[in-house]
Design a protein around this motif. Structure first.
Motif, mmCIF file in Angstrom:
data_model
loop_
_atom_site.group_PDB
_atom_site.id
_atom_site.type_symbol
_atom_site.label_atom_id
_atom_site.label_comp_id
_atom_site.label_asym_id
_atom_site.label_seq_id
_atom_site.Cartn_x
_atom_site.Cartn_y
_atom_site.Cartn_z
ATOM 1 N N ASP A 1 -29.631 -10.303 -14.578
ATOM 2 C CA ASP A 1 -28.889 -9.981 -15.609
ATOM 3 C C ASP A 1 -28.228 -8.505 -15.531
ATOM 4 N N LEU B 1 -22.281 -4.740 -12.438
ATOM 5 C CA LEU B 1 -21.199 -4.784 -11.588
ATOM 6 C C LEU B 1 -20.227 -5.957 -12.229
ATOM 7 N N GLY B 2 -20.447 -6.566 -13.459
ATOM 8 C CA GLY B 2 -19.432 -7.469 -13.964
ATOM 9 C C GLY B 2 -19.357 -8.789 -13.217
ATOM 10 N N VAL C 1 -28.037 -6.640 -12.744
ATOM 11 C CA VAL C 1 -26.844 -6.396 -11.964
ATOM 12 C C VAL C 1 -25.721 -7.083 -12.313
ATOM 13 N N LEU C 2 -25.832 -8.236 -12.774
ATOM 14 C CA LEU C 2 -24.358 -8.619 -13.484
ATOM 15 C C LEU C 2 -23.716 -8.034 -14.529
#
Lengths: 200, 410
Positions: B20, B26-27, B22-23
């Motif tokens: 989560d 970096l979107g 990382v998401l």
């Protein structure tokens, strides 16, 4: 948030059948494009930014189309094969990816007087700090470890699927993921502490 | 094989909260419709070309050049994707020649207007006459940032004013005085969409909102109402500092040591950049480009942020006048409605993604009026919208005035 292959339903050609059909009717390949373009785009855009992704995601499908004769249904599903092709293309953009992560790692924090800002700004600042640490850690990951991490995060691929997509032994995937986990724990321990404290 | 997955689910090896994070960092970028269609057209063109030949041999290059060319021109058309500029102030910038495509051709001024060099040199001359001392080094600025609402139906503009009063004398206190100016729809068209959405006065952003480029999701709700004017004594790491130079705080002594002569100033800024790059290497970036970026940012900081000598500030303009990537863009109006001369350059916020920066200068005083960064985004209904973020300077310079401190303190 994470996309998986849509379930095959009666009356719907499965992916391997579409590849087979595209050998004689090339335009059938467009159905695979419609099914998976957004997945591949999200994966590529996360790694090199949306700007470069416009071209790279589209290139992935051109390469796949040209290699459709070599697709082997016995070695995994089409979706993972596409992730593998995208990952190979990304290898030509390592520098872009590193630069993007470095830029994220260096986004400055502007807080003129400590404690002077509203909570919202303070929350942004601490989150930005954690984000910078994460970006820095991601930029330091060896290429192979970054590949497997992003295939998990954006592709939701399993060990076996990553191994098939990248054409490497499952044991290699496992050891890479194990190292990634340790590195992320080290980088994100602070993040967890901070975000826990700034809730509400 | 499915049983294998249950045993060896890779999600067990990378913790969901790390995934989560990382998401969030970096979107999750959804492909714009135009990109989906362009890629599909590219694929179908290749398929159509293949259909006429039975089995294309490897290495055959039919149509490829033309198709790739078409793809590239679409990429250029989309070159102004988006970013939230609030995070840009010290990120890498790239000073490069403007592209000669039609994307920018329309903004190239008539040859009759002054060149960037002439404007910058006039500003340098005017700057040399600025007062060189006073009780306070004062900067007054208004920052305006545009972002979409959480549903991406319209564009909002968030405003904030801030004054910094930095005292060199130890018997005077340094202050920051600021006020949130509130949040409102950015344009009449956005206002109409906002009314259609029920004219909300508060916006809460989902944590997993799809983000684009370096866009950062606001952590708390945005409020339409303006805040109270608030003052805080500058302390902590700001105690005894005179401002920031390329993202690092500098002391009064360090600012005093900034050379006034253009050649010496350039060497000083270049050495600083080299030191910083040595301490914080950027393996992915072109070293020469990084140095050029830091030089440009250093000049802008000397001009608009720091109590450097009038000679040093004039020299910073002269260095800018010698850089290749800066263009005169003619007379313009800044976000506060003041007339000035516009100088444009591009800033690379991630590889291949540029934001357009306009520096608006008042040639009469030599003072910068505003820095405006513009990107575009696509809203939920497909409309392209400009996202502008700007810092407009209301005051930059020495003064013997005293700050008007509001009752509200932090």
């Amino acid at each position: 948030m994470r996309m998986t292959a849509p379930p095959d339903s009666p009356g719907r050609l499965d992916d391997a059948a579409l590849i087979e059909q595209s050998r004689h009717r090339p335009e059938s390949f467009a159905t695979l494009y419609d099914r998976y373009f957004a997945d591949i785009y999200r994966y590529v855009a996360a790694r090199v930014g949306a700007q470069a992704a416009d071209d790279l995601a589209s290139e992935t499908f051109l390469v796949a189309f040209r290699k459709r004769h070599h697709f082997d249904p016995g070695r995994g599903v089409v979706r993972h094969w596409l992730y593998g092709i995208a990952t190979n293309l990304l290898a030509g953009h390592r520098r872009s990816e590193a630069r993007r992560l470095e830029a994220l790692a260096r986004v400055p924090v502007e807080n003129p007087a400590e404690g002077e800002h509203a909570d919202r700004v303070a929350a942004r600042v601490s989150a930005a700090g954690a984000g910078r640490r994460l970006a820095a850690e991601l930029s330091r990951l060896p290429d192979g470890e970054r590949d497997v991490l992003f295939l998990v995060a954006y592709g939701d691929l399993s060990y076996e699927e990553i191994a098939q997509a990248l054409d490497i032994p499952p044991g290699t995937v496992a050891s890479r993921l194990h190292r990634v986990r340790g590195r992320l724990r080290a980088a994100l321990d602070d993040l967890t502490a901070e975000s826990g404290g700034s809730d509400g | 094989m499915d049983e294998l997955h249950d045993d060896q689910d890779s999600r067990h090896l990378v913790e969901p909260r790390h995934v989560d994070a990382v998401l969030l960092l970096l979107g999750t970028h959804e492909p714009p419709l135009a990109v989906v269609e362009a890629g599909r057209a590219r694929l179908l063109a290749e398929a159509a070309a293949t259909a006429t030949v039975s089995d294309p041999g490897p290495g055959r290059k039919r149509l490829r050049g033309r198709l790739v060319g078409a793809g590239l021109s679409l990429a250029v058309a989309a070159a102004a994707a988006v970013a939230v500029p609030a995070v840009l102030s010290g990120s890498t910038i790239s000073v490069e020649p403007w592209p000669t495509t039609s994307v920018t051709a329309t903004s190239v001024p008539a040859t009759a207007g002054p060149t960037a060099r002439q404007i910058l040199l006039a500003a340098a001359v005017a700057m040399e006459r600025a007062p060189a001392d006073g009780a306070y080094w004062r900067i007054g600025m208004v920052t305006q940032v545009m972002l979409t609402d959480p549903t991406r139906a319209y564009v909002l503009q968030e405003g904030r004013s801030e004054e910094r009063w930095l005292a060199k004398r130890p018997d005077l206190r340094s202050w920051s005085i600021w006020q949130e100016l509130g949040v409102k729809p950015a344009t009449p068209r956005d206002e109409a969409a906002w009314r259609a959405a029920g004219a909300p006065t508060s916006w809460r952003y989902p944590k997993d909102m799809k983000t684009e480029q370096l866009f950062a999701v606001p952590f708390g709700p945005l409020e339409a109402a303006a805040g109270e004017r608030t003052a805080a004594r500058l302390h902590g790491r700001w105690k005894g500092t005179a401002g920031e130079l390329t993202g690092e705080l500098v002391t009064w002594q360090e600012v005093k040591a900034i050379p006034g002569e253009p050649g010496a100033l350039r060497s000083y800024l270049e050495e600083r950049a080299a030191r910083r790059l040595a301490a914080d290497p950027d393996p992915g970036a072109d070293a020469e480009e990084s140095r050029a970026q830091l030089l440009l940012q250093g000049c802008l900081d000397v001009i608009s942020r720091l109590p450097a000598s009038p000679e040093a500030r004039a020299s910073a303009y002269r260095i800018l006048a010698s850089l290749p990537g800066i263009r005169a863009e003619g007379e313009t109006t800044d976000p506060l409605g003041r007339r000035g001369q516009a100088l444009g350059y591009r800033q690379e916020i991630e590889p291949g993604l540029f934001t357009r920066v306009l520096l608006v200068v008042d040639p009469a005083t030599g003072l910068p009026l505003a820095e405006v960064r513009t990107n575009t985004t696509t809203l939920a209904d497909g409309r392209r919208a400009e996202l502008r973020s700007s810092t407009s300077y209301q005051a930059i310079g020495w003064t013997d005035d005293r700050p008007e401190l509001p009752a509200h303190r932090e």
